[in-house]
Design a protein around this motif. Sequence first.
Motif, PDB file in Angstrom:
ATOM      1  N   ARG A   1      42.591  37.558  42.729  1.00 30.12           N
ATOM      2  CA  ARG A   1      42.965  38.560  43.735  1.00 30.12           C
ATOM      3  C   ARG A   1      43.396  39.818  43.010  1.00 30.12           C
ATOM      4  O   ARG A   1      44.128  39.754  42.023  1.00 30.12           O
ATOM      5  CB  ARG A   1      44.089  38.020  44.599  1.00 30.12           C
ATOM      6  N   ILE A   2      42.943  40.966  43.505  1.00 30.92           N
ATOM      7  CA  ILE A   2      43.229  42.259  42.877  1.00 30.92           C
ATOM      8  C   ILE A   2      43.957  43.134  43.888  1.00 30.92           C
ATOM      9  O   ILE A   2      43.515  43.277  45.025  1.00 30.92           O
ATOM     10  CB  ILE A   2      41.923  42.940  42.413  1.00 30.92           C
ATOM     11  N   PHE A   3      45.082  43.719  43.447  1.00 29.16           N
ATOM     12  CA  PHE A   3      45.910  44.548  44.307  1.00 29.16           C
ATOM     13  C   PHE A   3      46.122  45.917  43.662  1.00 29.16           C
ATOM     14  O   PHE A   3      46.035  46.055  42.449  1.00 29.16           O
ATOM     15  CB  PHE A   3      47.287  43.894  44.526  1.00 29.16           C
ATOM     16  N   LYS A   4      46.430  46.917  44.511  1.00 30.11           N
ATOM     17  CA  LYS A   4      46.821  48.256  44.054  1.00 30.11           C
ATOM     18  C   LYS A   4      48.150  48.603  44.704  1.00 30.11           C
ATOM     19  O   LYS A   4      48.336  48.342  45.897  1.00 30.11           O
ATOM     20  CB  LYS A   4      45.810  49.320  44.491  1.00 30.11           C
ATOM     21  N   THR A   5      49.052  49.178  43.921  1.00 29.42           N
ATOM     22  CA  THR A   5      50.275  49.682  44.534  1.00 29.42           C
ATOM     23  C   THR A   5      49.933  50.943  45.316  1.00 29.42           C
ATOM     24  O   THR A   5      48.874  51.555  45.113  1.00 29.42           O
ATOM     25  CB  THR A   5      51.351  50.010  43.480  1.00 29.42           C
ATOM     26  N   LYS A   6      50.820  51.343  46.188  1.00 30.01           N
ATOM     27  CA  LYS A   6      50.584  52.539  46.999  1.00 30.01           C
ATOM     28  C   LYS A   6      50.433  53.773  46.110  1.00 30.01           C
ATOM     29  O   LYS A   6      49.543  54.603  46.324  1.00 30.01           O
ATOM     30  CB  LYS A   6      51.733  52.724  47.980  1.00 30.01           C
ATOM     31  N   ALA A   7      51.270  53.888  45.090  1.00 32.35           N
ATOM     32  CA  ALA A   7      51.193  55.038  44.183  1.00 32.35           C
ATOM     33  C   ALA A   7      49.883  55.032  43.406  1.00 32.35           C
ATOM     34  O   ALA A   7      49.249  56.080  43.223  1.00 32.35           O
ATOM     35  CB  ALA A   7      52.381  55.033  43.220  1.00 32.35           C
TER      36      ALA A   7
END
Length: 102
Positions: free
Chosen positions: A2-8
């Motif tokens: 699973r790959i995520f990005k922070t909002k920033a």
Amino acid sequence: MRIFKTKAFARFARGTLMTDTALCAAVARAERGLVDADLGGGVIKQRIARRGAGKSGGFGTIILFRSGTRAFFVHGFARSEQDNIRDDKLAAFRMLADSLLN
């Protein structure tokens, strides 16, 4: 995986026209063991090419990475503007990796 990005980071990626495909390719390289810099504690640095150019003039990304499970894109920077990560930021990334990856 699973790959995520922070909002920033998502804001940075949108501003630089970095595609999700390029981010997935960076994680795939890390899965194969092709890591640009292992900063310890689950923190890695990967280079991503600018659109239409090579990786040397591209972007650096900080990824909190656990092989086979999760990857979090938390920081991005133009390689022409920043070379190394300061020690205090690295310590903060390691603490964040400890909580997100466990």
